[in-house]
Design an enzyme around this catalytic site. Sequence first.
Site, PDB file in Angstrom:
ATOM      1  N   LYS A  11       0.827  -1.212   0.000  1.00  0.00           N
ATOM      2  CA  LYS A  11       0.000   0.000   0.000  1.00  0.00           C
ATOM      3  C   LYS A  11       0.865   1.267   0.000  1.00  0.00           C
ATOM      4  O   LYS A  11       2.079   1.209   0.242  1.00  0.00           O
ATOM      5  CB  LYS A  11      -0.937  -0.041   1.206  1.00  0.00           C
ATOM      6  CG  LYS A  11      -1.902  -1.231   1.168  1.00  0.00           C
ATOM      7  CD  LYS A  11      -2.921  -1.158   2.293  1.00  0.00           C
ATOM      8  CE  LYS A  11      -3.851  -2.349   2.245  1.00  0.00           C
ATOM      9  NZ  LYS A  11      -4.931  -2.244   3.254  1.00  0.00           N
ATOM     10  N   TYR A  51     -12.292  -2.893  -3.833  1.00  0.00           N
ATOM     11  CA  TYR A  51     -12.820  -3.023  -2.473  1.00  0.00           C
ATOM     12  C   TYR A  51     -14.348  -3.001  -2.441  1.00  0.00           C
ATOM     13  O   TYR A  51     -14.928  -2.667  -1.401  1.00  0.00           O
ATOM     14  CB  TYR A  51     -12.255  -1.903  -1.596  1.00  0.00           C
ATOM     15  CG  TYR A  51     -10.848  -2.172  -1.087  1.00  0.00           C
ATOM     16  CD1 TYR A  51     -10.579  -3.239  -0.234  1.00  0.00           C
ATOM     17  CD2 TYR A  51      -9.790  -1.342  -1.432  1.00  0.00           C
ATOM     18  CE1 TYR A  51      -9.302  -3.476   0.249  1.00  0.00           C
ATOM     19  CE2 TYR A  51      -8.497  -1.575  -0.954  1.00  0.00           C
ATOM     20  CZ  TYR A  51      -8.270  -2.651  -0.107  1.00  0.00           C
ATOM     21  OH  TYR A  51      -7.006  -2.885   0.382  1.00  0.00           O
ATOM     22  N   ASN A 114      -2.147   0.196   6.559  1.00  0.00           N
ATOM     23  CA  ASN A 114      -1.600  -1.005   7.193  1.00  0.00           C
ATOM     24  C   ASN A 114      -0.651  -1.784   6.280  1.00  0.00           C
ATOM     25  O   ASN A 114      -0.536  -3.006   6.367  1.00  0.00           O
ATOM     26  CB  ASN A 114      -2.728  -1.885   7.759  1.00  0.00           C
ATOM     27  CG  ASN A 114      -3.669  -2.393   6.691  1.00  0.00           C
ATOM     28  OD1 ASN A 114      -3.565  -2.006   5.521  1.00  0.00           O
ATOM     29  ND2 ASN A 114      -4.597  -3.249   7.064  1.00  0.00           N
ATOM     30  N   HIS A 117      -2.052  -5.594   1.706  1.00  0.00           N
ATOM     31  CA  HIS A 117      -3.338  -6.296   1.577  1.00  0.00           C
ATOM     32  C   HIS A 117      -3.042  -7.717   1.129  1.00  0.00           C
ATOM     33  O   HIS A 117      -2.111  -7.938   0.350  1.00  0.00           O
ATOM     34  CB  HIS A 117      -4.240  -5.617   0.532  1.00  0.00           C
ATOM     35  CG  HIS A 117      -5.390  -6.489   0.118  1.00  0.00           C
ATOM     36  ND1 HIS A 117      -6.558  -6.558   0.851  1.00  0.00           N
ATOM     37  CD2 HIS A 117      -5.540  -7.374  -0.908  1.00  0.00           C
ATOM     38  CE1 HIS A 117      -7.371  -7.438   0.276  1.00  0.00           C
ATOM     39  NE2 HIS A 117      -6.780  -7.940  -0.788  1.00  0.00           N
ATOM     40  N   GLU A 128      -9.351 -11.587  -7.166  1.00  0.00           N
ATOM     41  CA  GLU A 128      -8.457 -10.432  -7.003  1.00  0.00           C
ATOM     42  C   GLU A 128      -7.258 -10.496  -7.955  1.00  0.00           C
ATOM     43  O   GLU A 128      -6.821  -9.468  -8.471  1.00  0.00           O
ATOM     44  CB  GLU A 128      -7.977 -10.353  -5.547  1.00  0.00           C
ATOM     45  CG  GLU A 128      -9.107  -9.999  -4.580  1.00  0.00           C
ATOM     46  CD  GLU A 128      -8.654  -9.815  -3.143  1.00  0.00           C
ATOM     47  OE1 GLU A 128      -9.505  -9.483  -2.298  1.00  0.00           O
ATOM     48  OE2 GLU A 128      -7.450 -10.001  -2.849  1.00  0.00           O
TER      49      GLU A 128
END
Length: 146
Positions: A11, A51, A114, A117, A128
């Site tokens: 990220k 998402y 965070n 993913h 995905e």
Amino acid sequence: MAIERTLSILKPDALQSGVVGKILTKFEESGLKPVAMRMLQLTQPEAEGFYAVHRERPFFKSLVAYMTSGPVIVQVLEGENAVAKNREVMGATNPANAADGTIRKLFAKSIEANSVHGSDSAENARTEIAYFFSQTELVKYDWARK
Ligand code: CMP
């Protein structure tokens, strides 16, 4: 045990903190072999689509804004039990709850920023992976990590 593939995203905070190499090392050391990798800047529709399952969650808008705030690295990791292994190496979603030595414990800034993913099931991994990569982009090579 089955050889699986899973989708992994580094990220914006991971790239901005300059810890990409350290995070990739964590995956390599855990036996997860990269078979596809690309750096990109997500657009708002791309982040919303990825998402979409979280569309009704209170954090959705902020999450999309965050995921489009800077470049990310998307990759496909392959290995025995890759989905569960990846989740183990990442640690809990909230870094405050992540186990020592996990990527999120070491590098994450918050529950949103965070660092990484990872797909949460083999079925979602297939969806995905297909969101970012075509079959022909998944490479094959011998991997003899010691
Ligand atoms: P990720 O594993 O990518 O899946 C959904 C993301 O939403 C999650 O990591 C966090 O980056 C973000 N997020 C923000 N707030 C929350 C929350 N309260 N619970 C779960 N995920 C959250």
